[in-house]
Structure formats: structure tokens, C-alpha cells
Enzyme design. Sequence first.
Site, PDB file in Angstrom:
ATOM      1  CG  HIS A   1      -5.513  -6.210  -0.106  1.00  0.00           C
ATOM      2  ND1 HIS A   1      -6.670  -6.385   0.610  1.00  0.00           N
ATOM      3  CD2 HIS A   1      -5.590  -7.053  -1.171  1.00  0.00           C
ATOM      4  CE1 HIS A   1      -7.429  -7.280  -0.010  1.00  0.00           C
ATOM      5  NE2 HIS A   1      -6.793  -7.705  -1.099  1.00  0.00           N
TER       6      HIS A   1
ATOM      7  CE  LYS B   1      -3.892  -2.104   2.501  1.00  0.00           C
ATOM      8  NZ  LYS B   1      -4.758  -1.961   3.675  1.00  0.00           N
TER       9      LYS B   1
ATOM     10  CG  ASN C   1      -3.540  -2.178   7.166  1.00  0.00           C
ATOM     11  OD1 ASN C   1      -3.408  -1.867   5.978  1.00  0.00           O
ATOM     12  ND2 ASN C   1      -4.616  -2.764   7.628  1.00  0.00           N
TER      13      ASN C   1
ATOM     14  CB  THR D   1      -7.486  -5.280  10.098  1.00  0.00           C
ATOM     15  OG1 THR D   1      -8.057  -6.434   9.501  1.00  0.00           O
ATOM     16  CG2 THR D   1      -7.768  -4.060   9.241  1.00  0.00           C
TER      17      THR D   1
ATOM     18  CE1 TYR E   1      -9.545  -2.750   0.966  1.00  0.00           C
ATOM     19  CE2 TYR E   1      -8.941  -0.831  -0.329  1.00  0.00           C
ATOM     20  CZ  TYR E   1      -8.582  -1.892   0.489  1.00  0.00           C
ATOM     21  OH  TYR E   1      -7.257  -2.086   0.827  1.00  0.00           O
TER      22      TYR E   1
ATOM     23  CD  GLU F   1      -8.838  -9.353  -3.377  1.00  0.00           C
ATOM     24  OE1 GLU F   1      -7.669  -9.681  -3.120  1.00  0.00           O
ATOM     25  OE2 GLU F   1      -9.669  -9.039  -2.493  1.00  0.00           O
TER      26      GLU F   1
HETATM   27  P1  TYD Z   1     -10.627  -5.426   6.026  1.00  0.00           P
HETATM   28  O1  TYD Z   1     -11.026  -6.093   4.733  1.00  0.00           O
HETATM   29  O2  TYD Z   1     -11.583  -5.480   7.171  1.00  0.00           O
HETATM   30  O3  TYD Z   1      -9.237  -5.983   6.599  1.00  0.00           O
HETATM   31  P2  TYD Z   1      -7.939  -6.642   5.937  1.00  0.00           P
HETATM   32  O4  TYD Z   1      -7.194  -5.589   5.178  1.00  0.00           O
HETATM   33  O5  TYD Z   1      -7.160  -7.130   7.126  1.00  0.00           O
HETATM   34  O6  TYD Z   1      -8.418  -7.767   5.048  1.00  0.00           O
HETATM   35  O7  TYD Z   1     -10.341  -3.881   5.760  1.00  0.00           O
HETATM   36  C1  TYD Z   1      -9.761  -3.467   4.568  1.00  0.00           C
HETATM   37  C2  TYD Z   1      -8.981  -2.217   4.805  1.00  0.00           C
HETATM   38  O8  TYD Z   1      -9.826  -1.176   5.268  1.00  0.00           O
HETATM   39  C3  TYD Z   1      -7.913  -2.316   5.894  1.00  0.00           C
HETATM   40  O9  TYD Z   1      -6.761  -2.999   5.486  1.00  0.00           O
HETATM   41  C4  TYD Z   1      -7.671  -0.866   6.163  1.00  0.00           C
HETATM   42  C5  TYD Z   1      -9.046  -0.233   5.986  1.00  0.00           C
HETATM   43  N1  TYD Z   1      -9.656   0.104   7.310  1.00  0.00           N
HETATM   44  C6  TYD Z   1      -9.706   1.436   7.688  1.00  0.00           C
HETATM   45  O10 TYD Z   1      -9.241   2.316   6.950  1.00  0.00           O
HETATM   46  N2  TYD Z   1     -10.261   1.766   8.894  1.00  0.00           N
HETATM   47  C7  TYD Z   1     -10.759   0.810   9.728  1.00  0.00           C
HETATM   48  O11 TYD Z   1     -11.268   1.148  10.841  1.00  0.00           O
HETATM   49  C8  TYD Z   1     -10.686  -0.563   9.332  1.00  0.00           C
HETATM   50  C9  TYD Z   1     -11.215  -1.653  10.232  1.00  0.00           C
HETATM   51  C10 TYD Z   1     -10.132  -0.866   8.111  1.00  0.00           C
END
Ligand code: TYD
Length: 157
Positions: A115, A9, A112, A91, A49, A126
Site C-alpha cells: 500500500h 502487505k 498486491n 492496483t 480503508y 496515514e
Molecule cells: P485502492 O485504494 O482502490 O487501490 P490502491 O491500493 O492502488 O491505492 O484499493 C485498496 C486496496 O483494496 C487494494 O490495494 C487491494 C484491495 N482491493 C481488493 O481487495 N479487491 C479489489 O477488487 C480492488 C479494486 C481492491
Amino acid sequence: MRQTLVIIKPDAVNRCIAGKVIQRFEEKGLQIKAMKMELLQPYVLKEHYAHLKDKKFFEGLISYMASIPSMLMILEGKDAVKVVRKMVGSTQGRDAEPGTIRGDYSVSNQSNIVHASENEEAAKEEIKRFFKKEEIYEYKKMDFDWIYSRDETYMKK
Ligand code: TYD
């Protein structure tokens, strides 16, 4: 063999740790089948998303993901989807286990680092969304016979 999609990212690209993230996947034994840098467009990100479209953070997430280029990869290996999700960690970076990518490099639930596809079905979808067939390479890695046992190599999955 299974394939999964990884997006390194904008925060990881901006913090110059994309190489470290790629190195972890390489060292684990996963094969890079495709890789490119791309400024992801909001319409693709909204599709990617879509499961989060009712969340308060949705618009912020899209604009962050579209802010600077990301690096996209297809990784292949046995149980690749599960293996990569485990390496990525939970996450919220602040909760992610040390030793995972997010646990080691992130203190955020948005910035974070990576993805990774959540399950087999999502991975297929995807990969199709982000890569053309001609961007994916078939090649045998020199160390392949040392990454898996003979028994594993002959099993299809
Ligand atoms: P998600 O699909 O729940 O998690 P993961 O990436 O672990 O599969 O969420 C997708 C993305 O959404 C996550 O990586 C970062 C973003 N996100 C936010 O920006 N704020 C939030 O509070 C959460 C829970 C996720």
C-alpha cells in the site's frame, strides 16, 4: 521534503519478498524515516480503508490485511508520495506495468504487495494513524548530497 506511508502487505511478508521491496525504495534514493512490523487490527484497517466500505471485497480485504503481520514504513524524499505511487504501479497486479513493484511481483488485485498513500493529504493522515512521533527518526543519510543536486537540496519542498 515530503513523507509517505508504505505498508508491505501480508502477501509480501509471507512470500519473503519484503526485503526486495525495501531495497527498491532504498536504491531509488528514498530515506526510511520509520519502520516496524505489526499485526494490523481490523478496527484500524476499517478506518484506513473507509473509502472502500461499500465495496463487495471490503470484509475480505480487512481479514486478509489482518491475517499476519505487515511491515510499515515512512519514506521521505522530494515528491515522495508521487514517486512511490509510480514505483508501486496500478492496483491490479495483472495490469501493472513491468518494472513497477506490483507489475513485477503480483498477479492479484488484493494480494498486491504494497500500500502507498494516494496523495499528500492521505499521507499525512496515514502517518498519524500508524506511527507515533517517537517512532520517526531525524537523521542525515551519508549519501544525501549525492542523491539530490545542490539546487534541489536548498529548495524547501
Ligand atoms: P485502492 O485504494 O482502490 O487501490 P490502491 O491500493 O492502488 O491505492 O484499493 C485498496 C486496496 O483494496 C487494494 O490495494 C487491494 C484491495 N482491493 C481488493 O481487495 N479487491 C479489489 O477488487 C480492488 C479494486 C481492491
